[in-house]
Write a protein that holds these residues in place. Structure first.
Motif, PDB file in Angstrom:
ATOM      1  N   VAL A   1       0.822  -1.212   0.000  1.00 18.06           N
ATOM      2  CA  VAL A   1       0.000   0.000   0.000  1.00 18.06           C
ATOM      3  C   VAL A   1       0.856   1.262   0.000  1.00 18.06           C
ATOM      4  CG1 VAL A   1      -1.709   1.327   1.296  1.00 18.06           C
ATOM      5  CG2 VAL A   1      -1.917  -1.162   1.138  1.00 18.06           C
TER       6      VAL A   1
ATOM      7  N   HIS B   1      -7.575  -2.903   3.397  1.00 19.03           N
ATOM      8  CA  HIS B   1      -6.430  -3.416   2.635  1.00 19.03           C
ATOM      9  C   HIS B   1      -6.102  -4.855   3.005  1.00 19.03           C
ATOM     10  CE1 HIS B   1      -5.627   1.016   2.221  1.00 19.03           C
ATOM     11  NE2 HIS B   1      -5.563   0.614   0.972  1.00 19.03           N
TER      12      HIS B   1
ATOM     13  N   SER C   1      -5.623  -7.353  -0.051  1.00 21.16           N
ATOM     14  CA  SER C   1      -4.349  -8.061  -0.216  1.00 21.16           C
ATOM     15  C   SER C   1      -4.539  -9.545  -0.466  1.00 21.16           C
ATOM     16  CB  SER C   1      -3.480  -7.859   1.028  1.00 21.16           C
ATOM     17  OG  SER C   1      -4.039  -8.542   2.141  1.00 21.16           O
TER      18      SER C   1
ATOM     19  N   GLN D   1      -9.265   2.924  -2.652  1.00 24.21           N
ATOM     20  CA  GLN D   1      -8.243   2.238  -1.860  1.00 24.21           C
ATOM     21  C   GLN D   1      -7.317   1.421  -2.749  1.00 24.21           C
ATOM     22  OE1 GLN D   1      -7.786   2.775   1.438  1.00 24.21           O
ATOM     23  NE2 GLN D   1      -9.426   4.285   1.156  1.00 24.21           N
TER      24      GLN D   1
ATOM     25  N   MET E   1      -2.835   1.627  -3.638  1.00 25.04           N
ATOM     26  CA  MET E   1      -1.876   0.534  -3.456  1.00 25.04           C
ATOM     27  C   MET E   1      -0.771   0.620  -4.494  1.00 25.04           C
ATOM     28  SD  MET E   1      -4.559  -2.556  -2.577  1.00 25.04           S
ATOM     29  CE  MET E   1      -3.300  -3.738  -2.109  1.00 25.04           C
TER      30      MET E   1
END
Length: 556
Positions: A444, A459, A463, A549, A553
């Protein structure tokens, strides 16, 4: 400028020799402490390129030509400037009755370059013989002192002493502050009197984390940089088996280090290298055993019960207390930067990972000797004891201490921190959380990130998607042109993110972004033309929040 400080005798000391006792100082009195390591005869000015540093030069008026001639005066000024630049300690002239031109006297005084008048009947052979005799006597004295120091240090090691005892003895014999450091300047042992210690601290040779700035010094004897007390510092390398293990640094003020300090430190470095090599060999065996055991505890292969807690205690670890698990990994190597002072040709530095593990062990053990710290193939794992509410502060202090000012050849690293572990049975869970935190945090925020598991938020879920192409496709589908790297797209994304953060409060968003209310209303209309009616569709709003979001990353 005066020549660099090194072992030898000063010009002032040579003037006490019988053949030079009647010599007169014509100019450059402030440079009489320049160091002389040899003496030579200057027969012709055009041989200057072959002159060696630290050699006192003898010459005659005949070799230089008529000194009262204006052109010869200019040549003499150029000669003195050239000799000063080549670190020649002084020029001794047999002038007879000729005076030294005033411009030459003034220029030599300005440089602090000694110019001597030799007696008219003095033979150069007499001066050469006496100077070399003085230098040989000084060298014999230096070697004798170095041998005595070497014997004292060897006795300490044979009796089981380590680096602290070596530092203490050398500091006592040389009456100085002595530091033994890693190649990048992390202090392993230090000793010295209060007065000298205050001086080296005032010399601005440490960073905020306590790392000694080895990159500011060269190997050898030199004035301490930026030292208001005029101290001197000597540094030498600790090398064993072609591997660079560290530095030995001596400092003293205001009268400087004694003659032979460099030779003495070179002898000490040999013994220190043997000590460090022995300690590394023992540490490697113990570390592998301890590391293998802790790995089994961290991965859950060994259920943590009371016998395991007791066994860890026998290894010097206390795991039965509140703690966080911290995992630190070196980032991908960056282009080399100035830092570690070269130890010499054909010297291999310990690997970055070895030095990284050593730095963590030294920093954490200085805080808590019972805290486990081990290095695995690609990471360092530390169990850091923390009280409630202190985890972020303590981790930040540890990271700062290991990072220092990024000097000394240090490489950046990323770290992940688990939730607070309240009992030993939760250590394996904490280790998994810390590994997840460092992996997601780097993804990130990029290299150099420090991520706490509790702060990963969504996240953690993102991930878990192994296909980064799918994530990028999702962000592009939801955000459209806003997913690009263009400056306008980034500006609009900021507006969109601020709107979501304020729960679509237009007035608050306008205040935070310093927009006029109508300007923000126009921007909202523009955003809805690109991504759709996110202000009225909660499902679309969720998609937009996730897509924003994803765009944050790194590597997506």
């Amino acid at each position: 400028m005066p020549a660099a400080i090194t072992d030898g005798v000063s010009v002032a000391q040579l003037l006490a020799a019988p053949s030079l006792v009647d010599a007169a100082v014509l100019a450059g009195c402030s440079g009489l402490e320049r160091t002389v390591r040899g003496v030579s005869v200057l027969e012709l000015p055009d041989i200057v390129p072959w002159v060696k540093p630290y050699e006192l030069l003898l010459s005659t008026a005949e070799a230089l030509g008529p000194l009262t001639d204006g052109e010869r005066t200019a040549d003499l000024l150029a000669l003195i400037a050239d000799l000063d630049a080549r670190q020649v300690p002084g020029l001794a002239l047999r002038l007879g009755a000729e005076p030294l031109p005033l411009p030459v006297v003034e220029f030599a005084d300005e440089l602090g370059f000694p110019v001597l008048r030799l007696p008219a009947g003095l033979a150069f052979e007499e001066v050469l013989a006496e100077v070399f005799g003085v230098l040989l006597d000084r060298q014999s004295q230096v070697l004798k002192q170095a041998d005595a120091l070497h014997q004292a240090i060897a006795t300490i090691v044979l009796n089981g002493g380590g680096l602290p005892q070596i530092a203490d003895e050398v500091s006592r014999l040389l009456d100085c502050v002595l530091l033994i450091t890693t190649p990048d300047g992390r202090v392993l042992a230090t000793e010295g009197g209060t007065g000298h210690r205050q001086g080296i601290e005032m010399a601005d040779l440490f960073d905020a984390s306590g790392r000694f700035l080895v990159e500011r010094l060269r190997i050898g004897l030199q004035p301490a940089p930026d030292d208001p007390r005029g101290g001197q510092v000597a540094m030498t390398s600790i090398v064993a088996g072609g591997v660079d293990h560290g530095r030995i640094v001596a400092y003293r003020q205001p009268d400087g280090l004694p003659p032979g300090t460099v030779q003495a430190l070179e002898r000490v470095a040999i013994v220190a290298a043997l000590t460090i090599t022995k300690e590394l060999a023992v540490s490697a065996v113990e570390g592998k055993f301890r590391g293998d055991y802790l790995r089994d505890v961290l991965t859950g292969q060994i259920p943590v019960d009371e016998p395991v807690v007791q066994h860890c205690r026998s290894l010097g670890w206390d795991i039965d207390r509140p703690m966080v698990v911290l995992v630190a990994e070196l980032d991908a190597a960056e282009p080399s930067k100035p830092g570690v002072v070269p130890a010499g040709p054909s010297v291999v530095h310990r690997s970055q990972h070895e030095r990284f593990v050593s730095a963590w062990q030294q920093v954490l053990r200085a805080r808590d000797k019972a805290a486990p710290v081990v290095g695995f193939s690609h990471e360092v794992v530390a169990l850091v004891p923390v009280r409630s509410g202190e985890a972020s502060r303590i981790v930040a202090e540890l990271i700062a201490a290991v990072s220092g000012d990024r000097g000394g050849g240090r490489q950046s690293f990323s770290a992940g921190v688990s939730r607070r572990v309240l009992e030993p049975a939760q250590i394996a869970t904490g280790y998994a959380q810390a590994r997840k935190a460092v992996s997601v945090g780097r993804r990130v925020h990029g290299n150099g990130s420090v991520s706490h598991f509790d702060s990963l938020g969504v996240h953690r879920l993102l991930s878990l998607v192994p296909d980064t192409g799918e994530l990028k496709s999702f962000a592009t589908e939801v955000l459209g042109d806003l997913a690009s790297d263009a400056a306008e797209a980034a500006d609009l994304r900021l507006t969109l993110q601020t709107l979501l953060d304020t729960n679509l409060n237009v007035a608050e968003t306008a205040r935070l972004l310093h927009f006029h209310y109508n300007t923000l209303r126009y921007r909202i209309s523009k955003l809805e033309r690109i991504v759709g009616p996110f202000t009225t569709d909660p499902h679309l709003r969720l998609d937009v929040a996730l897509a924003l979001q994803v765009v944050q990353m790194r590597g997506i």
